[in-house]
Design a protein around this motif. Structure first.
Motif, PDB file in Angstrom:
ATOM      1  N   PRO A   1       0.828  -1.204   0.000  1.00 18.83           N
ATOM      2  CA  PRO A   1       0.000   0.000   0.000  1.00 18.83           C
ATOM      3  C   PRO A   1       0.867   1.261   0.000  1.00 18.83           C
ATOM      4  O   PRO A   1       2.017   1.196   0.420  1.00 18.83           O
TER       5      PRO A   1
ATOM      6  N   VAL B   1      -5.821   7.884  -0.838  1.00 18.56           N
ATOM      7  CA  VAL B   1      -5.863   6.690   0.013  1.00 18.56           C
ATOM      8  C   VAL B   1      -6.773   6.960   1.200  1.00 18.56           C
ATOM      9  O   VAL B   1      -6.800   8.063   1.721  1.00 18.56           O
TER      10      VAL B   1
ATOM     11  N   ARG C   1      -7.432   5.025   4.935  1.00 18.75           N
ATOM     12  CA  ARG C   1      -6.978   3.916   5.789  1.00 18.75           C
ATOM     13  C   ARG C   1      -7.937   3.831   6.975  1.00 18.75           C
ATOM     14  O   ARG C   1      -8.249   4.827   7.612  1.00 18.75           O
TER      15      ARG C   1
ATOM     16  N   SER D   1      -6.463  -0.517   3.835  1.00 21.41           N
ATOM     17  CA  SER D   1      -6.096   0.644   3.001  1.00 21.41           C
ATOM     18  C   SER D   1      -6.769   0.477   1.646  1.00 21.41           C
ATOM     19  O   SER D   1      -6.678  -0.590   1.043  1.00 21.41           O
TER      20      SER D   1
ATOM     21  N   TRP E   1      -7.174   2.528  -2.101  1.00 17.29           N
ATOM     22  CA  TRP E   1      -6.700   3.730  -2.831  1.00 17.29           C
ATOM     23  C   TRP E   1      -7.099   3.702  -4.291  1.00 17.29           C
ATOM     24  O   TRP E   1      -7.499   2.661  -4.812  1.00 17.29           O
TER      25      TRP E   1
END
Lengths: 222, 453
Positions: B100, B128, B130, B147, B149
């Protein structure tokens, strides 16, 4: 003749008086309306020369008063230039003729002569031009002591030209005088009469001048 | 302050358009910022809901698999391909893509609050989210980190498209307003051009007040112009009255001088007396004529002639000839009258005969009258009645015509007053006619033409 000159422009009145005196007339000069009224009430006058614009009493009012009082003495009215209303009013008030200022002295004298003649018509006054003498009553023209024979129409033509005092007369007016107003006669007839009259005047110092397209005038001398 | 000579149109255009452009720029910027915030929010919430779905799947499928719903979500989410990475409670890699994007310092997700950040992933800018959530898989429990993205390129494209559309709409609006201002100003200023026409029609002879309805904005201009007109008019009237009075007052003594001069001439006997009184008489006549012409000129210029009566131009010419025929014959003028029947017009007979008389006097005065040919002609055609005076004298060159007609101007030194042609011209114009110089090889030929009744 005795003439009353009523004009507030004293220099003009004096000039007129000199000319009239030169012609053998007696002249009374008045410079305002009221003085003129008093004068005319008591004094004689064969002709009255009357200006419209006068101090104290204007010429038209004075003329009106005279005519109302039955005064028939001839009046030559002097009016300021272009005041048409004045002229109409003047004739309505009983003026015999009018003259617009400024005028040529010759014109003035002609009008004066015409008015005096009109007044004296019954007395058979004669008219002179050059060495000719014309008697309007008898329609007789004399060259010195010699009578000139004129036909009735030639005499009428001559009288008409003579009355114009040297001014040109249009053909149409001559026709009216000779044949009567509205007569159905061609303009060229006049030329025949003029040509005959010229022959009669050939031995005199009076001649008829042509203004082409317009008419004729009577000229003395030369 | 703009320069005073800038055109009203440009001035108004700038006044409208410059603030409009500034305002549009501010509004546009605000709009773009707002759009950016809005689209970021929308995409971020999608990203977050994907992350939540993955996090739930981790619990449901023991951390190894994604459910079919979540997979559909992943493939159909707007804003481009979604990448994900899940760490188990033990911190080891559970599922998704291996590496990530690295979170910047301080971007630490807590169980209460997911964290968003922008980072690099394989050389591309990515957004992103998280998420940290507690999982209990039975054999192990603790905090799992998810995560998710997505590349920024897609949302940037979307934002750019929105921003450029907004820009285009605002631009069109500005152009439209500018166009309306440019052409609207011409329309809006029409009362001013009307006013210009009204002022243009005024002349020293016509200073009548402007009475047309005008917008209140130019009411002041019109009021002041009218006030000026009436002041100028009053001054001109006063002056013309003075000249007229002066000529009038002079005329009386001059008439006296003239009559006395005539009387002196008649009484003169010696050659000296005759010579001197002739000279006196000539001067007195000149003064008299000048005073009269001044009066006539004032009268003609001062007020329009009386047009109520119908008169015959041929009769007018005939009267003039009767009056001056004796003088012409005495001076040796070779005269001819050519009339062609009645020539009826509307006008003032005295003024018109004055005009014709002046032409005749001019011909006789400015030439040697002995042997001079003089022809007066009256004609009538469909539209005009004319009287023409032609002579065989020195003539007037067409270049000199304007000067010949001017007041107090004479082409050659002579005994005239210099007012004759000016008066004839003014009388003619007052009657709606025209005084023309007809081209001639020799001599002068002047025609006064008037509208036929």
């Amino acid at each position: 003749m005795r003439i009353a000159v009523i004009e507030d422009n004293e220099a003009l009145a004096q000039g007129i008086a000199y000319r009239l005196q030169d012609a053998g007339h007696a002249v009374d000069m008045l410079h305002d309306g009221l003085a003129a009224r008093d004068h005319l009430a008591s004094e004689d006058a064969d002709l009255i020369i009357l200006d419209i614009t006068l101090p104290r009493l204007d010429g038209l009012s004075l003329l009106h008063e005279l005519r109302l009082a039955g005064d028939k003495r001839p009046v030559l009215l002097l009016t300021a230039r272009a005041e048409t209303v004045d002229r109409v009013a003047g004739l309505d008030a009983g003026a015999d003729d009018y003259l617009v200022k400024p005028f040529e002295m010759a014109e003035f004298e002609a009008r004066v002569r015409a008015l005096l003649r009109r007044r004296d018509a019954p007395l058979n006054i004669t008219q002179r031009i050059g060495n000719l003498v014309y008697d309007p009553a008898a329609r007789q023209l004399r060259h010195g002591n010699e009578p000139l024979d004129l036909t009735r129409r030639e005499a009428a033509l001559f009288a008409c030209l003579l009355d114009a005092e040297g001014r040109p007369v249009p053909k149409s007016r001559l026709l009216d005088q000779i044949y009567g107003t509205g007569a159905d006669v061609d303009d060229s007839v006049i030329e025949v009469h003029v040509s005959r009259l010229r022959k009669r005047l050939a031995q005199t110092d009076v001649s008829i001048r042509t203004l082409r397209g317009f008419g004729y005038l009577l000229e003395a001398g030369g | 302050m703009m320069h005073a000579a800038t055109s009203l149109r440009l001035r108004l255009l700038l006044l409208f358009v410059v603030p409009l452009v500034l305002l549009s720029a501010i509004l546009g910027t605000w709009r773009v910022i707002e759009l950016n915030r809005l689209s970021t929010g929308v995409f971020d919430r999608t990203l977050l809901s994907t992350a939540i779905a993955i996090s739930r799947d981790v619990v449901v499928y023991d951390g190894d698999l994604l459910g079919p719903t979540t997979r559909t979500l992943l493939s159909e989410t707007a804003g481009g391909t979604i990448f994900y990475h899940v760490n188990g409670p033990d911190g080891s890699f559970a599922t998704g893509y291996a590496y990530p994007p690295v979170a910047p310092q301080g971007a630490v997700a807590t169980p209460e609050e997911p964290v968003f950040y922008t980072a690099q992933y394989k050389g591309e800018d990515v957004r992103v989210v998280r998420l940290r959530s507690r999982v209990d898989l039975g054999w192990i429990s603790g905090f799992s980190t998810v995560s998710v993205w997505q590349e920024l390129a897609a949302r940037e494209t979307f934002f750019k498209r929105l921003a450029s559309r907004t820009g285009a709409v605002i631009g069109l609006l500005v152009l439209a307003v500018a166009g309306i201002a440019w052409f609207g100003v011409r329309f809006g200023l029409r009362p001013l051009t009307d006013l210009e026409d009204a002022i243009e029609r005024r002349s020293p002879n016509d200073l009548s007040l402007i009475r047309r309805a005008v917008p209140p904005e130019v009411g002041g201009i019109v009021r002041r112009t009218n006030a000026l007109f009436s002041q100028v008019s009053d001054v001109m009237t006063a002056q013309s009255t003075f000249i007229s009075d002066a000529a009038h007052q002079l005329r009386n003594p001059i008439a006296g001088i003239l009559s006395l001069a005539e009387a002196s001439r008649a009484a003169a006997t010696t050659p000296e007396q005759i010579e001197r009184s002739d000279a006196l008489l000539a001067s007195a006549r000149h003064a008299s004529r000048l005073a009269n012409q001044l009066l006539t000129y004032e009268r003609v210029e001062g007020s329009p002639p009386d047009m109520t009566e119908q008169i015959d131009l041929t009769q007018i010419a005939s009267d003039v000839i009767e009056r001056c025929g004796e003088m012409m014959v005495a001076k040796g003028v070779d005269f001819e009258f050519a009339e062609n029947g009645p020539a009826p017009i509307h006008g003032d007979a005295i003024l018109l005969s004055e005009a014709v008389q002046n032409l005749v006097d001019n011909a006789v005065t400015h030439n040697d009258p002995d042997g001079l040919s003089l022809r007066i002609e009256t004609t009538r055609n469909g539209s005009e009645c004319m009287v023409t005076v032609a002579d065989s004298g020195a003539g007037i060159a067409s270049d000199d015509w304007a000067r010949a007609r001017a007041r107090f101007s004479q082409l050659r030194p002579g005994p005239g007053s210099g007012l004759g042609l000016a008066i004839a011209d003014a009388i003619c114009a007052g009657h709606g006619g025209e005084m023309r110089l007809d081209p001639m090889e020799q001599g002068t030929r002047i025609t006064l033409a008037f509208p036929n009744v």
